[in-house]
Design an enzyme around this catalytic site. Structure first.
Site, PDB file in Angstrom:
ATOM      1  N   LYS A  80       0.831  -1.205   0.000  1.00 41.16           N
ATOM      2  CA  LYS A  80       0.000   0.000   0.000  1.00 41.16           C
ATOM      3  C   LYS A  80       0.868   1.258   0.000  1.00 41.16           C
ATOM      4  O   LYS A  80       1.872   1.334   0.725  1.00 41.16           O
ATOM      5  CB  LYS A  80      -0.888  -0.038   1.247  1.00 41.16           C
ATOM      6  CG  LYS A  80      -1.876   1.094   1.406  1.00 41.16           C
ATOM      7  CD  LYS A  80      -2.685   0.858   2.687  1.00 41.16           C
ATOM      8  CE  LYS A  80      -3.752   1.917   2.888  1.00 41.16           C
ATOM      9  NZ  LYS A  80      -4.560   1.626   4.107  1.00 41.16           N
ATOM     10  N   SER A 155      -9.206   1.509   2.948  1.00 37.63           N
ATOM     11  CA  SER A 155      -8.315   2.280   2.108  1.00 37.63           C
ATOM     12  C   SER A 155      -7.249   1.454   1.387  1.00 37.63           C
ATOM     13  O   SER A 155      -6.475   1.993   0.604  1.00 37.63           O
ATOM     14  CB  SER A 155      -7.628   3.365   2.945  1.00 37.63           C
ATOM     15  OG  SER A 155      -6.859   2.798   3.997  1.00 37.63           O
ATOM     16  N   SER A 179      -9.780  -0.852   6.872  1.00 40.30           N
ATOM     17  CA  SER A 179      -9.106  -0.598   5.593  1.00 40.30           C
ATOM     18  C   SER A 179      -8.401  -1.802   4.996  1.00 40.30           C
ATOM     19  O   SER A 179      -8.008  -1.759   3.829  1.00 40.30           O
ATOM     20  CB  SER A 179      -8.107   0.552   5.759  1.00 40.30           C
ATOM     21  OG  SER A 179      -8.786   1.756   5.996  1.00 40.30           O
TER      22      SER A 179
END
Length: 478
Positions: A80, A155, A179
């Protein structure tokens, strides 16, 4: 063996047996990324040439000194964009940071590299990580690989789509309100949110945004093809690093030692606040039945304060936040949500509506401090109640969201639905999201397996049984 669907253990065996080279494995996954990324927009920056050099080194190791190969030698992965990978972008999806690059590897990235993993690139996120819709003004929108008109979740949405499509054997995400688990559920992968304080956040953007206590609400963890893969990666990245002050010492157990007859299961079909769709509730029931048939004990226990999950999460996260959202998003001064809303409506906005919405919510929470204090107290009482109920070989089963992946923008229609995941961040509990079949529209369904702090091995063990019973991860073909 299909490298795009194989587990980490299967890939490790093929590499060590030299029936597959690290270079071949990497090129197959780069090729898959190049095939699916124009459709789903998961990877936002690559390090393919560096990865190719690392794969050649791995191949030489397997040829000349195979005993020196490390647990993840030659296994590709993605990370990420919030998590520092040296020299790679680390903007956090915030427009004024679009040229920012990580100056060093985050602790978890160093651990992966030291274990031999090969990082292919970094993946998309929402602006500031502030909503479950992966979209920002730098990289654009990430789309669900099962239906491009649906959200990937966030996310860690970029990780969700690449793991779901077989473009990455595993990904590393982070989770402060769901997330990891929401994109895992929406995209149909396994996702594990570790116990708070088990995995260091050192090198995660934004640093120093949370207090020591609040730092345990944010956790870095894996998105994977199988439950066993999640356990392999968790063991690799966990443990204190001497830098992150929010960490605690935990001794991980082993999921292999569980006698399922000793397992207690508490199914929670809905939290009493946001109603779930029928198929989402059915996934809980089917998972419960799988565990019952395996020999687990099913308990009927209710936790009335779960209906206050959103307020508890918001209050405890606000109390654990050292730097407000508005200051993180603003370039030289705190972001004014009212001014930014006006700018958005007149076409001069520099921020996503989701980020502005969350900053506005933060302002409202700060405006009523007595209410926030009350819900912190309610949250601490709920934490004690849940921990007592989960103390001895017990898990909760609860939905990750009230419905399968919604269309883009539609998540704003049910703003309290993320409480299904968020509550367990401030409880600091480990959670394994496991695939649980598909809806009538062909969208993935999932189940959260939750236990008390330090019992990551227990959520993994129970999720493994559900995975076997319901079929687990299936590769998406957008």
């Amino acid at each position: 063996m299909n490298p795009h669907t194989a587990t980490i253990a299967q890939l490790q065996t093929a590499l060590r047996d030299r029936t597959l080279s690290a270079t071949e494995l990497l090129e197959l996954h780069i090729g898959r990324i190049e095939e699916v990324n124009p459709l789903v927009n998961g990877l936002v920056a690559d390090r393919f040439e560096t990865a190719r050099n690392e794969a050649r080194i791995a191949d030489e190791c397997f040829r000349s000194t195979p005993d020196d190969a490390k647990p993840l030698t030659g296994i590709p992965c993605t990370v990420k964009e919030f998590i520092g990978v040296e020299s790679m972008p680390q903007s956090g999806g915030v427009l004024w940071r679009q040229d920012e690059r990580a100056r060093s590897d985050a602790t978890v990235v160093s651990r992966l590299k030291n274990a031999g993993a090969i990082i292919m690139g970094v993946t998309n996120i929402p602006e500031g990580g502030l909503w479950l819709e992966t979209y920002n003004a730098i990289y654009g929108r990430t789309k669900n690989p099962w239906n491009l008109k649906r959200t990937s979740g966030g996310s860690s949405g970029g990780e969700g789509v690449l793991v779901a499509t077989g473009a990455s054997p595993f990904g590393i995400g982070s989770d402060v309100g769901g997330s990891i688990r929401i994109p895992a559920a929406f995209c149909g992968t396994v996702g594990h949110k570790p116990t708070g304080g088990l995995v260091p956040n050192t090198g995660h953007y934004p640093e120093n945004a949370l207090t020591t206590e609040g730092g345990r609400y944010l956790t870095i963890g894996p998105l994977t093809r199988s439950v066993d893969d999640a356990w392999i990666i968790l063991q690799t990245i966990s443990g204190t690093d001497g830098i992150d002050p929010s960490m605690k010492e935990y001794q991980l157990g082993s999921p292999d030692t569980l006698d399922v007859r000793d397992l207690k299961v508490i199914p929670i079909r809905q939290n009493g606040r946001t109603r779930v769709r029928g198929d989402v509730g059915a996934a809980i029931e089917q998972s419960t039945e799988v565990l019952r048939e395996a020999g687990a004990q099913i308990l009927d226990t209710e936790f009335p304060n779960l209906r206050k999950s959103f307020e508890i999460w918001s209050a405890m996260l606000t109390a654990g936040t050292a730097v407000p959202y508005g200051k993180i998003l603003g370039e030289n001064k705190p972001l004014n949500p009212f001014l930014e809303l006006a700018n958005t409506w007149t076409g001069r906005g520099r921020h996503t509506f989701a980020a502005i919405f969350m900053v506005l919510a933060d302002h409202l929470a700060e405006a009523v401090p007595a209410l926030g204090k009350h819900f912190v107290e309610v949250g601490l009482a709920l934490q004690e109640e849940l921990e007592t109920a989960l103390a001895e070989n017990a898990v909760l089963l609860i939905p990750p969201y009230n419905r399968p992946a919604p269309p883009h923008w539609d998540a704003f229609r049910t703003p309290f639905a993320p409480a299904y995941t968020a509550i367990f961040n401030v409880m600091e509990f480990p959670v394994t999201q496991v695939p649980a079949g598909f809806s009538q529209e062909g969208l993935p369904l999932g189940v959260q397996v939750v236990s008390a702090r330090g019992n990551d091995h227990l959520t993994i063990a129970a999720a493994r049984i559900i995975e076997t019973g319901l079929g687990g991860w299936k590769q998406a073909h957008p």
